[in-house]
Motif scaffolding. Structure first.
Motif, PDB file in Angstrom:
ATOM      1  N   ARG A 166      97.715  -3.942  53.304  1.00 28.27           N
ATOM      2  CA  ARG A 166      98.645  -2.812  53.215  1.00 28.27           C
ATOM      3  C   ARG A 166     100.033  -3.186  53.725  1.00 28.27           C
ATOM      4  N   GLN A 167     100.078  -3.935  54.814  1.00 28.78           N
ATOM      5  CA  GLN A 167     101.370  -4.355  55.357  1.00 28.78           C
ATOM      6  C   GLN A 167     102.087  -5.300  54.395  1.00 28.78           C
ATOM      7  N   ARG A 168     101.365  -6.302  53.909  1.00 24.74           N
ATOM      8  CA  ARG A 168     101.985  -7.299  53.021  1.00 24.74           C
ATOM      9  C   ARG A 168     102.392  -6.680  51.685  1.00 24.74           C
ATOM     10  N   ALA A 169     101.602  -5.744  51.195  1.00 28.07           N
ATOM     11  CA  ALA A 169     101.956  -5.060  49.945  1.00 28.07           C
ATOM     12  C   ALA A 169     103.282  -4.327  50.102  1.00 28.07           C
ATOM     13  N   GLY A 170     103.448  -3.670  51.240  1.00 25.91           N
ATOM     14  CA  GLY A 170     104.704  -2.978  51.511  1.00 25.91           C
ATOM     15  C   GLY A 170     105.877  -3.929  51.580  1.00 25.91           C
ATOM     16  N   GLU A 171     105.664  -5.095  52.190  1.00 22.62           N
ATOM     17  CA  GLU A 171     106.728  -6.092  52.302  1.00 22.62           C
ATOM     18  C   GLU A 171     107.127  -6.630  50.931  1.00 22.62           C
ATOM     19  N   ILE A 172     106.144  -6.878  50.083  1.00 18.28           N
ATOM     20  CA  ILE A 172     106.458  -7.369  48.737  1.00 18.28           C
ATOM     21  C   ILE A 172     107.193  -6.302  47.936  1.00 18.28           C
ATOM     22  N   SER A 173     106.755  -5.060  48.057  1.00 19.53           N
ATOM     23  CA  SER A 173     107.425  -3.952  47.371  1.00 19.53           C
ATOM     24  C   SER A 173     108.899  -3.860  47.791  1.00 19.53           C
ATOM     25  N   GLU A 174     109.152  -3.998  49.078  1.00 20.02           N
ATOM     26  CA  GLU A 174     110.532  -3.964  49.575  1.00 20.02           C
ATOM     27  C   GLU A 174     111.333  -5.146  49.035  1.00 20.02           C
ATOM     28  N   PHE A 175     110.697  -6.317  49.001  1.00 16.33           N
ATOM     29  CA  PHE A 175     111.390  -7.501  48.488  1.00 16.33           C
ATOM     30  C   PHE A 175     111.747  -7.339  47.010  1.00 16.33           C
ATOM     31  N   ILE A 176     110.839  -6.737  46.242  1.00 15.46           N
ATOM     32  CA  ILE A 176     111.117  -6.509  44.816  1.00 15.46           C
ATOM     33  C   ILE A 176     112.370  -5.653  44.651  1.00 15.46           C
ATOM     34  N   GLN A 177     112.488  -4.611  45.457  1.00 18.45           N
ATOM     35  CA  GLN A 177     113.670  -3.744  45.386  1.00 18.45           C
ATOM     36  C   GLN A 177     114.936  -4.525  45.731  1.00 18.45           C
TER      37      GLN A 177
END
Length: 202
Positions: free
Chosen positions: A71-82
């Motif tokens: 869950r933490q890493r998914a959030g980080e990747i989502s932020e990086f995509i933005q």
């Protein structure tokens, strides 16, 4: 995040590439170019190191995932995509997510955690990444899953469960079975290319 980027040709989409355990940001680039060399590429290197191998999230053992870390890493990747979408000027909601094994598991998790994040996803040999998810609506999301009938890592039952989980929550899911193990094959890439072509020409 360590990554590789290639700009899309005029009017084309961008692939998000997530490699398997032990891979890096260049692993799936030739594969993406085989599917559609006009598409752009945003390929990310997994930030977790396990016995010297890059991964996208921690695990306790083979097939036993650290779901808090997912869950933490998914959030980080989502932020990086933005952030990357602003830097490189692409539309984040038009990314085509493509992952193999550990990378495919992360894409599946992101779909289950943030409905609508990817409209089209190609998952090679994924597993169910999260034991429990609630209140997701995947209407408008299309997913291609390739699975091996002799895969020693991902059981057929697990592949079916992921297919059913995504479908029950509104995704348009296609699953293709190959008489292979866990290795990604040219036959699977060809099948996913045909699927993606059908998605963009209907």
């Amino acid at each position: 995040m360590v990554h590789y980027y290639k700009k899309a040709a005029e009017g084309k989409k961008t692939f998000l590439l997530l490699h398997g355990t032990g891979g890096d940001e260049m692993d799936l680039v030739p594969l993406a170019n085989m599917i559609d060399d006009g598409n752009g590429i945003l390929s990310i290197r997994g930030a977790v190191i396990e016995n010297g191998m890059n991964r996208f999230f921690k695990r306790f053992g083979e097939g036993v995932f650290d779901e808090d870390d997912i869950r933490q890493r998914a959030g980080e990747i989502s932020e990086f995509i933005q952030e990357a979408s602003i830097k490189y000027s692409f539309q984040p909601d038009e990314l085509i997510a493509l992952g193999y094994s550990n990378g495919a598991n992360m894409i599946a998790a992101m779909l289950l955690l943030e409905a609508g994040i990817f409209r089209k996803s190609i998952l090679y040999h994924p597993m169910v990444p999260l034991a429990q998810v609630e209140g997701i609506n995947l209407d408008g999301s299309s997913v291609f899953i390739s699975a091996g009938t002799n895969d020693p890592i991902v059981t057929g039952e697990n592949s079916k469960r992921l297919y059913e989980l995504l479908k029950e929550n509104g995704a348009d899911v296609t699953i293709k079975w190959f008489q292979k193990g866990h290795t990604l094959t040219t036959e699977e890439v060809k099948s996913s290319k045909e699927w993606l072509f059908s998605q963009t020409h209907t």
